[in-house]
Structures are given as structure tokens and as C-alpha cells.
Motif scaffolding. Structure first.
Motif, PDB file in Angstrom:
ATOM      1  N   GLY A  19      45.029  37.942  28.237  1.00  0.00           N
ATOM      2  CA  GLY A  19      44.738  38.092  26.820  1.00  0.00           C
ATOM      3  C   GLY A  19      45.197  36.894  26.010  1.00  0.00           C
ATOM      4  O   GLY A  19      44.497  36.433  25.094  1.00  0.00           O
ATOM      5  N   VAL A  45      36.890  40.209  28.619  1.00  0.00           N
ATOM      6  CA  VAL A  45      37.965  39.238  28.389  1.00  0.00           C
ATOM      7  C   VAL A  45      37.434  37.823  28.604  1.00  0.00           C
ATOM      8  O   VAL A  45      37.695  36.915  27.807  1.00  0.00           O
ATOM      9  CB  VAL A  45      39.154  39.517  29.322  1.00  0.00           C
ATOM     10  CG1 VAL A  45      40.254  38.483  29.101  1.00  0.00           C
ATOM     11  CG2 VAL A  45      39.697  40.913  29.097  1.00  0.00           C
ATOM     12  N   TRP A  99      40.139  45.688  26.895  1.00  0.00           N
ATOM     13  CA  TRP A  99      40.618  46.056  28.218  1.00  0.00           C
ATOM     14  C   TRP A  99      40.129  47.429  28.658  1.00  0.00           C
ATOM     15  O   TRP A  99      39.811  47.630  29.832  1.00  0.00           O
ATOM     16  CB  TRP A  99      42.142  45.996  28.274  1.00  0.00           C
ATOM     17  CG  TRP A  99      42.661  44.594  28.434  1.00  0.00           C
ATOM     18  CD1 TRP A  99      43.384  43.881  27.525  1.00  0.00           C
ATOM     19  CD2 TRP A  99      42.476  43.731  29.555  1.00  0.00           C
ATOM     20  NE1 TRP A  99      43.662  42.619  28.013  1.00  0.00           N
ATOM     21  CE2 TRP A  99      43.122  42.504  29.264  1.00  0.00           C
ATOM     22  CE3 TRP A  99      41.832  43.864  30.787  1.00  0.00           C
ATOM     23  CZ2 TRP A  99      43.137  41.430  30.149  1.00  0.00           C
ATOM     24  CZ3 TRP A  99      41.858  42.788  31.669  1.00  0.00           C
ATOM     25  CH2 TRP A  99      42.494  41.599  31.357  1.00  0.00           C
TER      26      TRP A  99
END
Length: 669
Positions: free
Chosen positions: A304, A335, A404
Motif C-alpha cells: 500500500g 493495488v 484490499w
């Protein structure tokens, strides 16, 4: 600026109270268009930025050998990792480079100066290695040093030190060799360069020139990864010369166990948003995801952090033995999409209402699109909030998605709040309504114009969309410079024709009031035809300039240095990030988003240096602004002072007994 700019506050006002007033002022302050600027109708590109944005080269993704193998690499290791990159699904997810780090070369050269390869380690030679990687649909990377010796000579790990493993004296020759072998990427380390006392900027620019000269011979150009660890402040000069540049020392040293602290340190040091754009990237180093010692939560946090900063994603774990959980983290498509967004920008810190509860926002491709990282650096779970206004969006309802979990979090007006575990982060994407900006159109015949009256309501990082045409078949370059700040080389990909206009984006730091934005051609190259710029506030980055009454100059940090212990100085006010301070409700004056103005060593004596340091809630980092324009340190009660009443550029800032002189009077502008 003169002392006439100093506000006439009545009574004693703390920096905390000023922060609240500043927030109100900045909330109302917008960007105003150039007064009286007679412009033709705006181009279709400016009228529809979301459809005119052109994608730029994304940060590299791949795998590098050092973190898991150090110097113990050979043909078998590289083939095994190449195969695993494909079989794991990582290649399909976008990881395309297989990079050989230090240890591949044992330092021997042939009589003609060319690199001699140890065929016991590399049967068939290095071209065979590159060919194998290419046969799997991937790209090949290799390692060298800017000096005479590579890092393995000075810091041997799993093999004895081998001398002469650097490229100094052989820049073009070695780069031609790498190109002929078929390599696509080269990491250029700095151990030899440091020991020899070479100048970072001069050396790496010479290597970039040698790369172009080599390409003219071989027809293949290498991606250049500058690895001088941020020691030469590459965020000031590397864009347009290197494709990526390291901003810090290694995230982990050989033999260490990875920690959250390691990743946070390199993340912080890698945030230089105005340097990152159009295919040039800050590099906080290889990933530690999947290395022994990290939990799944830490691995997600690591990804992240790198994604919100738009960092290169170069995995460093052993791909042949990684778990399914590690693979799933490394290949999470949402991501990766945040990291690889075609706009190519870096995330910026937009809020820290409570110490260690930090909000970062990244501008994405499209209208009203943002990625958000809610980072909880504290030791307790906490509710965290992102405000749309801080991101440069309106307060209208925006849809939120948890990256996520892959779940939609609904539509929310004004802001969104969620609980973030201690030492963890939540990564979101937000789709809202873009706030208004101001457009400045070139009415001259210049290909690379100057926009002389770009007006802002507050100092801060701004989103700048540049409308241009490039009818050629390859990217063209031009420099951009705001006021007297460092120039940056921006790449402008082809638009299809000389009359087709598209936009690329940069982040630029502008001062309050009137700014000058200059474009210029690079060398003898053909420049793009720049038509207009659109400037939009990112209010969460806004702050104030700290202007000396005696000098009219701004407090700042020399050469955009970020090193703890750097002493603040006076310099001409250019509106740079190094001259913009955010007053907080905690009484701090924060620069760069994570450094506090600090009384060195908790000093309370006259002459104590005023420096920057990681914000830590110390009383020596808290300040009080008084109605007479003086600023005192809460620990000592001494005044912020321009040393020896000097007013010249470079004058150092210290603490001194308050004496009513103008070198101790300041305006927050």
C-alpha cells in the motif's frame, strides 16, 4: 515581501490557533485566472481533461535478486526465478523485469577493456541469460557502479570482494556491451562513486549521455536506475535523465530481518511529488514483501505504501518458494492499478489531524478519481477520516471502494471514516467530483511559452495539466520551472498529429499570489507545442511561507534537503515545498509533510540551531506566534532569529533572546 505584510494580530496567538484560522482561509481561497488575459476559445482537450489525458510510461515492475540472494547469483538462480515469475502469475500481473544485482560480475576485463564474463557462473555468457529471460516474454536488467568498484567490493556478502566491478572510465563501452547482450535495464550503484568523491549530478548525467551515445550505435536504449541513495538530492535534477532514482539507502541490508520501520523510513524519504511525472519516478528501493519476518498485514502495508507513492514494484523475495498468500498480495490487481496509474503521479500527505494518523491522496487518471491511504502509525486502533476537500474534490457525494477487500464502501458526502488497526493502513479508491481550477492559455506563437501570472490563494502542491501537441513518433521533452525553483525535464508522448492536443500532468509547488511557470526546449531537440495549463489546488497540502521582516526572504531548507539535522536558512521566496510550512493544532511548523521545525538537541541557549527533524511531539518542536510577529520556541522561550541580523540568502536561523529587532519578526504569508 516586506514587513508590511506582517499581520497585526492582537494578543498572543499560538501556532495551534493560527492553524485553525489558516484552514478557514485556505478553504475559501481559490485559484484565480489571469486577469485581462485575452484567450481564444479553450481547446477540446482542456474542456474534457478526463478524455484527453495521455498515459505515460509507468514505474517499472519486476523482480531483483539482491534481497534474497545477495551476491550468490548464477545462471541457474536467474532461470529458476524467471520461471517462477511466469508460473506464479506475477508476469501476467505486470511484473516484467528480471534484474541481476551485484555479484554477477567478478571484475575482469579483456585486453580491449570490455567486460570478461565468468562462464562457470554464466555458461554461454550474459547474452544467453538475457535471451532466456526474453524467451519467457520478460525483460532483463543488470547491475553496475558509477565508480571503479561496485558495492560488493566494499561490502562483500556471500562472495569474496572482487575489485574493478564498476564502470568508471568505461561508461559508453559498458553500456554498449549491456545493450548488445540484450539487456533492457541497468541499475547504477554508488559505492565506488562515494568512495572516490564523485559528484552525483555530474556523474549520472554523464552516464545518461553515454547511454544515448551507446544507443546511437546499438539501436537499443537501457532504462536507467540511478542508485546514489538520495545522497545527491536527485529529486532536484534526475527527472529526464534517469527513469528512476533511489531516494534513500537500502530498505534492508543483507542478513537483517525486515520490519515495518524499515518500510516507513524509505516511504517517508521517497516522497518528492514535484519530481515524479511523465515516466520519471522516485524509487524507495526493492520490496520486502514475502521475506521471512513479515506478517500478511505488514506485507499488505508495504504494498500500500509503495502503491500510493507510485513507486517501482521490484519484488525481492524468493519467487520459487513464496506462499500463495504472498503471491496474492503481490498480484492484487487493484493495488497494482493504483501504483501503475497512467497519470504517473505520486501521492501526497493531505492531513494529519492527530499525530501519527496520516492521510495520503494520489490523483488518478480521469475526472474526480483519487487513491487514498489511511496510515495509522500509532500503537492503537483508531478511527480515521479522509475529507474530499483535502484531495481537491468538491463536497458532493463520492463513492468509496476498499482496495484490499475489493468491496464497495458506499457513497459519502464530504468525507469518509473507517477504523484502521494500529501500525496498519487502509487503501481506498474514491470517485467524486473534481474541484474547479484555473486555465491559462498561451496566446503567443511560442512553442514553449511562459505563463507569467499564475495566481494561487495559498502556497501548496498543485495539480497542473499541460495541454500540448506532439506530431512526432516519439516522446519530446521540455523543461518546466516554477518561479526560481529547480527545473524539471517533462516528457510529452506523441499525440497523433501536430494539431491533436492531449494533456499530461505534473505536480508543482506554487507560492501564494502570483507565480511564473516557464517552459523551455531541451538542448537542440524538438519541443512539443504547449498550448495551455490548468492549475488545481490540492488543499490538504497547503501551508504558509515564513517571511522575515528584515530580509523579506523566506525560511526554508537549502537545496530541498530532507535530512534530519539540516539547519533552516533564509532564501528568496520562490514558493517551493522547502519554503512551505503547515502550522498544526499541536503547535508545530511542518515542512515536506513529515519534518518539524526543531530546536537542535532540545537546546535552550542562545545560538541553538533551528533545524528540521522527524516530528515527535517534543516541546522543542512547538512554537508560539506573538502579535508583534515574533515566534518563540515553547521549550526555551527564545525567539526564532536570523543569525547576526543578516539578511542575505543562506543566513542561518537560530534561537536567541527576544530583543525586538526585525530579524526576529516574521509574517505567515
Amino acid at each position: 515581501m516586506s514587513s508590511d505584510s506582517a499581520p497585526g494580530w492582537a494578543g498572543r496567538i499560538t501556532v495551534r490557533a493560527l492553524a485553525l484560522a489558516l484552514a478557514l482561509a485556505l478553504g475559501l481561497a481559490g485559484l484565480t485566472a489571469l486577469s485581462g488575459h485575452a484567450s481564444p476559445p479553450l481547446s477540446a482537450a482542456l474542456a474534457a481533461v478526463s478524455t484527453s489525458q495521455i498515459g505515460v510510461t509507468p514505474p517499472p515492475m519486476g523482480w531483483a535478486s539482491w534481497n534474497s540472494f545477495a551476491s550468490s547469483i548464477d545462471s541457474d538462480v536467474i532461470k529458476e526465478q524467471t520461471d517462477a515469475l511466469v508460473s506464479s502469475g506475477m508476469a501476467a500481473a505486470g511484473y516484467q523485469y528480471v534484474n541481476l544485482d551485484d555479484g554477477w560480475w567478478q571484475g575482469d576485463r579483456n585486453a580491449d577493456g570490455s567486460i570478461a564474463v565468468d562462464t562457470d557462473l554464466w555458461p554461454g555468457g550474459m547474452q544467453a541469460v538475457a535471451d532466456y529471460i526474453h524467451s519467457k516474454g520478460l525483460k532483463a536488467g543488470i547491475y553496475t557502479d558509477a565508480g571503479r568498484n561496485g558495492c560488493g567490493y566494499y561490502y562483500p556478502t556471500t562472495r569474496p570482494a572482487a575489485p574493478n566491478t564498476g564502470m568508471e572510465g568505461h561508461y559508453q563501452q559498458d553500456l554498449e556491451t549491456f545493450q548488445r547482450w540484450g539487456f533492457d535495464y541497468v541499475k547504477i550503484d554508488w559505492c565506488g562513486g562515494r568512495v572516490e568523491g564523485l559528484d552525483q549530478e555530474t556523474t549520472y548525467k554523464a552516464i545518461a549521455a553515454a547511454n544515448k551515445a551507446a544507443t546511437a550505435v546499438t539501436g537499443q536504449e537501457l532504462v536507467l536506475s540511478f542508485c546514489e541513495w538520495g545522497s545527491g538530492l536527485p529529486w532536484n535534477w534526475a527527472a529526464g535523465y534517469g527513469d528512476l532514482w533511489r531516494t534513500s539507502t537500502d530498505v534492508i541490508l543483507w542478513g537483517q530481518t525486515p520490519t515495518t520501520g524499515m518500510m516507513l523510513t524509505n516511504f517517508d524519504r521517497g516522497l518528492h511529488p514535484t519530481a515524479q511525472h511523465t515516466g520519471s519516478y522516485n524509487d524507495p528501493d526493492m520490496l520486502m514483501v514475502g521475506m521471512s519476518g513479515l506478517t500478511a498485514a505488514q506485507n499488505r502495508l508495504h504494498m500500500g505504501l509503495w502503491a500510493i507513492s507510485g513507486a517501482p514494484l521490484l519484488a525481492g523475495n524468493d519467487l520459487a518458494t513464496m506462499s500463495t498468500a504472498t503471491r496474492d498480495i503481490l498480484t492484487n490487481p487493484e493495488v497494482i492499478a493504483v501504483d501503475q496509474d497512467p497519470r504517473g503521479l505520486q501521492g501526497v500527505k493531505v492531513a494529519e489531524d492527530t499525530r501519527n494518523l496520516q492521510v495520503y491522496g494520489k490523483v488518478l487518471t480521469g475526472t474526480g478519481k483519487r487513491a487514498v491511504l489511511l496510515l495509522n502509525r500509532s500503537s492503537a486502533s483508531a478511527s480515521m477520516t479522509v475529507r474530499w476537500a483535502d484531495l481537491g474534490l468538491t463536497g458532493a457525494s463520492a463513492s468509496v471502494r476498499n482496495v484490499w477487500t475489493g468491496g464497495n464502501a458506499g457513497s459519502h458526502a464530504t468525507s469518509y471514516s473507517t477504523t484502521v488497526p494500529a501500525g496498519d493502513a487502509v487503501l481506498l479508491t474514491v470517485s467524486g467530483t473534481e474541484a474547479s481550477g484555473s486555465t491559462y492559455e498561451d496566446t503567443t506563437t511560442a512553442t514553449t511559452p511562459t505563463f507569467g501570472a499564475v495566481t494561487t490563494g495559498a502556497a501548496g502542491t498543485k495539480l497542473v495539466d499541460i495541454t500540448y501537441a506532439n506530431g512526432g513518433g516519439t516522446a519530446r521533452t521540455a523543461t518546466v520551472q516554477v518561479n526560481g525553483q529547480y527545473t524539471s525535464v517533462v516528457a510529452f508522448p506523441p499525440t497523433g498529429s501536430a494539431t491533436t492536443y492531449r494533456t499530461v500532468s505534473v505536480l508543482a509547488h506554487l507560492g501564494k499570489g502570483t507565480n511564473t511557470v516557464r517552459f523551455a526546449a531541451v538542448g537542440g531537440g524538438t519541443a512539443p507545442d504547449i498550448d495551455a495549463i490548468r492549475v488545481q489546488d490540492i488543499p490538504g497540502t497547503n501551508g504558509v511561507a515564513l517571511v522575515g521582516a528584515a530580509s523579506g526572504r523566506c525560511a526554508g531548507l537549502e537545496r530541498n534537503t530532507i535530512a534530519d539535522g539540516s539547519q533552516a536558512i533564509l532564501w528568496d521566496c520562490f514558493g517551493g515545498r522547502n519554503e512551505t510550512f503547515s502550522p498544526t493544532s499541536r503547535g508545530e511548523l511542518v515542512v515536506y509533510g513529515n519534518k518539524c521545525l526543531d530546536a537542535d538537541g532540545n537546546g535552550t541557549a542562545n545560538g541553538t540551531k533551528v533545524i528540521i527533524w522527524d516530528c515527535n511531539d517534543g516541546t522543542n518542536q512547538k512554537w508560539t506566534l506573538h502579535s508583534d510577529g515574533t515566534i518563540t520556541n515553547d521549550l526555551s522561550g527564545l525567539c526564532l532569529d536570523a543569525e547576526e541580523s543578516a539578511t542575505a540568502n543562506g543566513t542561518k536561523l537560530i534561537l536567541w533572546t527576544c530583543n525586538g529587532q526585525t530579524n526576529q519578526q516574521w509574517a505567515f504569508d
